[in-house]
Design a protein around this motif. Structure first.
Motif, PDB file in Angstrom:
ATOM      1  N   LYS A 241       4.853  -3.095  -1.639  1.00 45.78           N
ATOM      2  CA  LYS A 241       3.945  -2.535  -1.249  1.00 45.78           C
ATOM      3  C   LYS A 241       2.730  -3.426  -2.091  1.00 45.78           C
ATOM      4  O   LYS A 241       2.748  -2.945  -3.114  1.00 45.78           O
ATOM      5  CB  LYS A 241       3.095  -0.967  -0.725  1.00 45.78           C
ATOM      6  CG  LYS A 241       3.891  -0.530   0.322  1.00 45.78           C
ATOM      7  CD  LYS A 241       3.162   1.153   0.258  1.00 45.78           C
ATOM      8  CE  LYS A 241       4.011   1.300   2.062  1.00 45.78           C
ATOM      9  NZ  LYS A 241       3.823   2.664   2.150  1.00 45.78           N
ATOM     10  N   ALA A 242       1.740  -4.051  -1.728  1.00 47.89           N
ATOM     11  CA  ALA A 242       0.926  -5.175  -2.497  1.00 47.89           C
ATOM     12  C   ALA A 242       0.154  -3.723  -3.289  1.00 47.89           C
ATOM     13  O   ALA A 242       0.059  -3.874  -5.099  1.00 47.89           O
ATOM     14  CB  ALA A 242      -0.319  -5.971  -2.058  1.00 47.89           C
ATOM     15  N   ALA A 243      -0.166  -2.736  -2.883  1.00 41.38           N
ATOM     16  CA  ALA A 243      -1.321  -1.887  -3.395  1.00 41.38           C
ATOM     17  C   ALA A 243      -0.719  -1.475  -4.646  1.00 41.38           C
ATOM     18  O   ALA A 243      -0.894  -1.045  -5.572  1.00 41.38           O
ATOM     19  CB  ALA A 243      -2.082  -0.751  -2.735  1.00 41.38           C
ATOM     20  N   SER A 244       0.613  -0.846  -4.810  1.00 38.88           N
ATOM     21  CA  SER A 244       1.515  -0.713  -5.774  1.00 38.88           C
ATOM     22  C   SER A 244       1.701  -1.441  -7.205  1.00 38.88           C
ATOM     23  O   SER A 244       2.618  -1.360  -7.889  1.00 38.88           O
ATOM     24  CB  SER A 244       2.736  -0.300  -4.924  1.00 38.88           C
ATOM     25  OG  SER A 244       3.885  -1.420  -4.731  1.00 38.88           O
ATOM     26  N   LEU A 245       1.518  -2.673  -6.981  1.00 40.02           N
ATOM     27  CA  LEU A 245       1.690  -3.899  -8.179  1.00 40.02           C
ATOM     28  C   LEU A 245       0.382  -3.780  -9.058  1.00 40.02           C
ATOM     29  O   LEU A 245       0.274  -4.533 -10.224  1.00 40.02           O
ATOM     30  CB  LEU A 245       1.921  -4.920  -7.258  1.00 40.02           C
ATOM     31  CG  LEU A 245       3.173  -5.172  -6.741  1.00 40.02           C
ATOM     32  CD1 LEU A 245       2.925  -6.426  -6.326  1.00 40.02           C
ATOM     33  CD2 LEU A 245       4.170  -5.162  -7.515  1.00 40.02           C
ATOM     34  N   GLN A 257      -9.274 -11.673  -8.965  1.00 42.82           N
ATOM     35  CA  GLN A 257      -8.519 -11.308  -7.395  1.00 42.82           C
ATOM     36  C   GLN A 257      -9.111 -10.233  -7.473  1.00 42.82           C
ATOM     37  O   GLN A 257      -9.012  -9.787  -6.504  1.00 42.82           O
ATOM     38  CB  GLN A 257      -6.973 -11.888  -7.887  1.00 42.82           C
ATOM     39  CG  GLN A 257      -7.028 -13.406  -7.977  1.00 42.82           C
ATOM     40  CD  GLN A 257      -7.338 -14.192  -6.729  1.00 42.82           C
ATOM     41  OE1 GLN A 257      -7.315 -13.624  -5.623  1.00 42.82           O
ATOM     42  NE2 GLN A 257      -7.387 -14.510  -7.220  1.00 42.82           N
ATOM     43  N   ARG A 258     -10.366  -9.776  -8.573  1.00 41.20           N
ATOM     44  CA  ARG A 258     -10.311  -8.301  -8.301  1.00 41.20           C
ATOM     45  C   ARG A 258     -11.099  -8.124  -6.925  1.00 41.20           C
ATOM     46  O   ARG A 258     -11.365  -6.976  -6.427  1.00 41.20           O
ATOM     47  CB  ARG A 258     -10.935  -7.752  -9.664  1.00 41.20           C
ATOM     48  CG  ARG A 258     -12.630  -8.293  -9.343  1.00 41.20           C
ATOM     49  CD  ARG A 258     -13.131  -7.939 -10.497  1.00 41.20           C
ATOM     50  NE  ARG A 258     -14.759  -8.661 -10.381  1.00 41.20           N
ATOM     51  CZ  ARG A 258     -15.327  -9.799 -11.092  1.00 41.20           C
ATOM     52  NH1 ARG A 258     -14.155 -11.265 -11.100  1.00 41.20           N
ATOM     53  NH2 ARG A 258     -16.486 -10.636 -11.455  1.00 41.20           N
ATOM     54  N   ALA A 259     -11.753  -9.181  -5.758  1.00 45.31           N
ATOM     55  CA  ALA A 259     -12.329  -8.046  -4.982  1.00 45.31           C
ATOM     56  C   ALA A 259     -11.808  -8.461  -4.064  1.00 45.31           C
ATOM     57  O   ALA A 259     -11.714  -8.488  -2.376  1.00 45.31           O
ATOM     58  CB  ALA A 259     -13.429  -9.686  -4.191  1.00 45.31           C
ATOM     59  N   ASP A 260     -10.097  -8.440  -3.741  1.00 47.80           N
ATOM     60  CA  ASP A 260      -8.943  -8.105  -3.377  1.00 47.80           C
ATOM     61  C   ASP A 260      -8.350  -7.297  -3.366  1.00 47.80           C
ATOM     62  O   ASP A 260      -7.220  -6.698  -2.738  1.00 47.80           O
ATOM     63  CB  ASP A 260      -8.415  -9.433  -3.316  1.00 47.80           C
ATOM     64  CG  ASP A 260      -8.715 -10.054  -1.953  1.00 47.80           C
ATOM     65  OD1 ASP A 260      -8.404  -9.778  -1.195  1.00 47.80           O
ATOM     66  OD2 ASP A 260      -8.591 -11.683  -2.016  1.00 47.80           O
ATOM     67  N   CYS A 261      -8.591  -6.398  -4.531  1.00 49.43           N
ATOM     68  CA  CYS A 261      -7.868  -4.935  -5.407  1.00 49.43           C
ATOM     69  C   CYS A 261      -8.661  -4.142  -4.440  1.00 49.43           C
ATOM     70  O   CYS A 261      -9.909  -4.129  -4.644  1.00 49.43           O
ATOM     71  CB  CYS A 261      -7.916  -5.235  -6.466  1.00 49.43           C
ATOM     72  SG  CYS A 261      -7.168  -4.120  -7.072  1.00 49.43           S
ATOM     73  N   ASP A 262      -8.167  -3.385  -3.848  1.00 45.88           N
ATOM     74  CA  ASP A 262      -8.812  -2.336  -3.183  1.00 45.88           C
ATOM     75  C   ASP A 262      -9.638  -1.188  -4.133  1.00 45.88           C
ATOM     76  O   ASP A 262      -9.845  -0.088  -4.188  1.00 45.88           O
ATOM     77  CB  ASP A 262      -7.868  -1.429  -1.616  1.00 45.88           C
ATOM     78  CG  ASP A 262      -7.688  -2.576  -1.110  1.00 45.88           C
ATOM     79  OD1 ASP A 262      -9.613  -3.039  -0.630  1.00 45.88           O
ATOM     80  OD2 ASP A 262      -7.404  -2.058   0.287  1.00 45.88           O
ATOM     81  N   ASP A 266     -12.784   1.003  -4.987  1.00 42.14           N
ATOM     82  CA  ASP A 266     -12.806   1.997  -4.971  1.00 42.14           C
ATOM     83  C   ASP A 266     -13.673   2.177  -6.293  1.00 42.14           C
ATOM     84  O   ASP A 266     -14.495   3.276  -6.430  1.00 42.14           O
ATOM     85  CB  ASP A 266     -11.407   3.082  -5.075  1.00 42.14           C
ATOM     86  CG  ASP A 266     -10.905   2.828  -3.391  1.00 42.14           C
ATOM     87  OD1 ASP A 266     -12.047   2.644  -2.474  1.00 42.14           O
ATOM     88  OD2 ASP A 266      -9.819   3.080  -3.167  1.00 42.14           O
ATOM     89  N   SER A 267     -12.775   2.441  -7.172  1.00 38.66           N
ATOM     90  CA  SER A 267     -13.489   2.594  -8.699  1.00 38.66           C
ATOM     91  C   SER A 267     -14.782   2.321  -8.656  1.00 38.66           C
ATOM     92  O   SER A 267     -15.360   2.534  -9.369  1.00 38.66           O
ATOM     93  CB  SER A 267     -12.502   2.235  -9.855  1.00 38.66           C
ATOM     94  OG  SER A 267     -13.182   2.146 -10.756  1.00 38.66           O
ATOM     95  N   VAL A 331     -21.570  -2.633   0.672  1.00 39.68           N
ATOM     96  CA  VAL A 331     -21.644  -4.204   0.203  1.00 39.68           C
ATOM     97  C   VAL A 331     -21.260  -3.462  -1.590  1.00 39.68           C
ATOM     98  O   VAL A 331     -21.399  -2.763  -1.939  1.00 39.68           O
ATOM     99  CB  VAL A 331     -22.619  -4.875   0.166  1.00 39.68           C
ATOM    100  CG1 VAL A 331     -23.086  -5.055   1.550  1.00 39.68           C
ATOM    101  CG2 VAL A 331     -23.986  -4.647  -0.318  1.00 39.68           C
ATOM    102  N   ILE A 332     -20.441  -4.358  -2.114  1.00 35.20           N
ATOM    103  CA  ILE A 332     -19.891  -4.416  -3.616  1.00 35.20           C
ATOM    104  C   ILE A 332     -20.114  -6.371  -3.603  1.00 35.20           C
ATOM    105  O   ILE A 332     -19.825  -7.689  -3.056  1.00 35.20           O
ATOM    106  CB  ILE A 332     -18.308  -4.171  -3.877  1.00 35.20           C
ATOM    107  CG1 ILE A 332     -17.696  -3.402  -3.671  1.00 35.20           C
ATOM    108  CG2 ILE A 332     -18.270  -4.863  -5.202  1.00 35.20           C
ATOM    109  CD1 ILE A 332     -16.473  -3.084  -3.504  1.00 35.20           C
TER     110      ILE A 332
END
Length: 372
Positions: A241-245, A257-262, A266-267, A331-332
């Motif tokens: 699972k991508a989020a676990s990485l 790539q931070r715009a693709d990191c949920d 959230d932070s 938005v972010i």
């Protein structure tokens, strides 16, 4: 695993490595013009001959290739597209960058000429050499592959590996930057795996600084340990699972790539702001309070952040607003320019994207995404 400088990031944040190399996220922060300039210069270096080009020919060749790459990059970067259409290539490719590019190509040309003449300090006479540009190498044993800028094989079994960088090669302490160190060590492993060699020499060549070293047993052991650790984190042919990485930390502020990191999203949604080192670039999240056109194809957007502060982002190219953004949207906004002299407590109230006075210092990484 593809051997790029990103292999360095695999042990720091595996998600960044995977998004850059395998997952190819849709929301990556746009690359600055310097990336396109680097691509152009590398392309020119690949086609070099020992004779090379004279001064004016080289200058024209660099300008032509940079122009092509900037236009290609503008298809994915609306800030760059706006500046090229309004101000031209000179707004983002300065004379200093041109001179730096010429220096790097000249150094590469000199290296190639030296290799072609087989002039090399070694106690073993060298009769001939064979130089290969952009050599593709891979290793089943280590599970890595790479594309090396230039590999030269000498008749005494010595191999010289050259990598060309358009920016600084050394860190503030005069050591090779760690991401380049791991990259070059992997190249050493790949060449060592591919054929019998007596010695491997590594060189990283930049316009203003260089580094060189023999590929030692200590280097080999270090990179082997790193690769083993990465294989544990990213086991081949195993669903993950991508989020676990994700490995959140201070390095997140500069991650493309931070715009693709949920997790990062959230932070920042909770905090309202995120700054890079020095506070020049700012990510900001909030609810759109209003959008206003400024003329000259630009707009500004007022956000209400989670802390209740209002933040104005000026000089946004209109196509970035389009029809997808509206008042009351969550938005972010990534990589806006902080135009205050300091970073106020709670975040600045004024940011901008296009710098009309110094176009080359615009927020080329600016990106907007909805937060869900």
């Amino acid at each position: 695993f593809p051997v790029t400088i990103l292999l360095y990031w695999a042990s720091i944040c595996p998600l960044r490595y995977m998004l850059e190399t395998e997952l190819k996220g849709d929301s990556s922060v746009p690359a600055p013009p310097v990336a396109a300039i680097g691509t152009a210069v590398h392309s020119l270096i690949e086609g070099l001959t020992p004779v090379g080009l004279d001064g004016q020919e080289l200058k024209r060749a660099i300008a032509l290739k940079v122009g092509v790459e900037l236009k290609r990059a503008a298809n994915r970067n609306q800030v760059l597209q706006y500046l090229l259409q309004r101000f031209g290539e000179g707004s983002v490719f300065s004379n200093n960058q041109l001179l730096s590019s010429i220096r790097l190509v000249r150094k590469a040309q000199f290296a190639l000429g030296t290799q072609a003449r087989a002039v090399k300090p070694t106690p073993v006479p060298i009769v001939s050499s064979k130089s290969e540009a952009e050599s593709e190498v891979f290793s089943d044993r280590y599970g890595i592959q790479g594309s090396i800028d230039r590999v030269t094989y000498y008749s005494d079994g010595t191999v010289e590996i050259d990598d060309f960088k358009t920016g600084r090669v050394l860190d503030e302490d005069g050591a090779l930057k760690p991401q380049y160190f791991y990259q070059m060590c992997c190249y050493g492993l790949l060449v060592q795996e591919s054929r019998q060699v007596s010695e491997i020499q590594l060189r990283v060549i930049g316009p203003n600084d260089d580094w060189q070293s023999n590929f030692t047993s200590n280097m080999q052991s270090t990179v082997q340990s790193v690769l083993q650790e990465i294989k544990k984190i990213l086991p081949l042919d195993t669903p993950i699972k991508a989020a676990s990485l994700a490995r959140p930390g201070s390095h997140c502020t500069s991650c493309s790539q931070r715009a693709d990191c949920d997790i990062f999203a959230d932070s920042i949604w909770s905090d309202g702001y995120n700054f890079d080192v020095g506070g020049r670039l700012c990510d900001v999240s909030g609810v759109i309070d209003r959008i206003e056109e400024l003329g000259q194809g630009l707009a500004c957007m007022i956000l209400r952040t989670s802390s209740g502060r209002f933040c104005k982002i000026s000089n946004i190219p209109l196509p970035m607003i389009g029809e997808s953004l509206a008042v009351n949207d969550d938005v972010i906004c990534y990589s806006a320019l902080n135009i205050t002299s300091t970073v106020p407590s709670g975040g600045p109230s004024n940011l901008e994207v296009v710098n009309l006075n110094e176009p080359g210092r615009s927020g080329f990484g600016f990106f907007i995404r909805h937060h869900t």
